[in-house]
Structure formats: C-alpha cells, structure tokens
Design a protein around this motif. Structure first.
Motif, PDB file in Angstrom:
ATOM      1  N   SER A  32       0.824  -1.207   0.000  1.00 45.03           N
ATOM      2  CA  SER A  32       0.000   0.000   0.000  1.00 45.03           C
ATOM      3  C   SER A  32       0.864   1.266   0.000  1.00 45.03           C
ATOM      4  O   SER A  32       0.489   2.276  -0.596  1.00 45.03           O
ATOM      5  CB  SER A  32      -0.926   0.005   1.214  1.00 45.03           C
ATOM      6  N   ASP A  37      -1.560   4.017  -1.651  1.00 39.26           N
ATOM      7  CA  ASP A  37      -2.965   3.836  -1.285  1.00 39.26           C
ATOM      8  C   ASP A  37      -3.094   4.136   0.207  1.00 39.26           C
ATOM      9  O   ASP A  37      -2.755   3.308   1.062  1.00 39.26           O
ATOM     10  CB  ASP A  37      -3.401   2.405  -1.585  1.00 39.26           C
ATOM     11  N   SER A  39      -5.685   4.515   2.280  1.00 38.12           N
ATOM     12  CA  SER A  39      -6.595   3.675   3.077  1.00 38.12           C
ATOM     13  C   SER A  39      -5.983   2.299   3.344  1.00 38.12           C
ATOM     14  O   SER A  39      -6.151   1.734   4.430  1.00 38.12           O
ATOM     15  CB  SER A  39      -7.949   3.535   2.393  1.00 38.12           C
TER      16      SER A  39
END
Length: 126
Positions: A32, A37, A39
C-alpha cells in the motif's frame, strides 16, 4: 519418566498462524505504501498493530518447556527442579535459579492437558 510438553499442538498451530498473518499484514502495508494507497496503509498499520499487541508480543517471549516428575526442561535441555517454582499464573512460571527469581513464559493460547495438570499439581503442592 517421559517428558511431557506444556504446549499443545493447537497452541503451536495458533502461533504459526499469528506469525503468518503478521507477515501478510506487513506485506499489505508495504504494498500500500508503494502504490500510495492511503486507506490500505491505514488498515495495514491497524492490522499489524492489533496482531502484534494481542498475539505476537506474547508469543515471542514464550519458551518451549517440557516436564517430568521432578524437573521442568527448557528447549536447550537446561533443567530446573519443580520444587524451585514459586508462582504459576496465565502462562508465566516464576522460579528460583541459584537464589535469583526468574520468570519464563509459555504459550498462553490453548494450553495443553499437561499444562492444566501441572497447574493443579502446583496448587495442591502449595
């Protein structure tokens, strides 16, 4: 007398699953971060923190212990007399080693039948 382990197969399997899920959570968090990203990073960090605080922290300090009628043994075959045990509570065994009080931890998740018998034996002996 034959040595009996204080940890159960189910407890060892649970420890393995906890370590694997921690590694997966770290991998998801790193992925991530690489893909930016936000979240995914937040969820990954929450899962890593939860898994570490609840499970892995207890499992990392746990030792492999077996026992017979007179001694309990560590993984490296060091032995301590059962009469040296001072206190047993929730996966902690406190004992005297050459006059020094030491604490050893066993897998607190899914204790074996031997662990429960050892605990009852210790309570009756006191």
């Amino acid at each position: 007398m034959m040595k009996k382990s204080l940890s159960s197969t189910l407890g060892q399997f649970f420890a393995l699953i906890s370590y694997i899920s921690l590694i997966i959570a770290v991998g998801v968090t790193l992925y991530s971060i690489i893909t930016k990203d936000l979240s995914g990073v937040i969820v990954g960090l929450i899962f890593v923190s939860f898994n570490y605080i609840i499970f892995v922290r207890k499992l990392l300090r746990a030792s492999t212990i077996s026992l017979d009628e007179d001694y309990f043994y560590f993984k490296d075959e060091t032995k301590i007399e059962l009469s040296q045990i001072q206190h047993i509570q929730d996966g902690e065994i406190t004992y005297l080693d050459n006059g020094i009080e030491k604490t050893v931890f066993v897998n607190p998740f899914f204790p074996s039948k031997n662990h429960r018998l050892f605990y009852k034996y210790f309570k009756l002996k006191k």
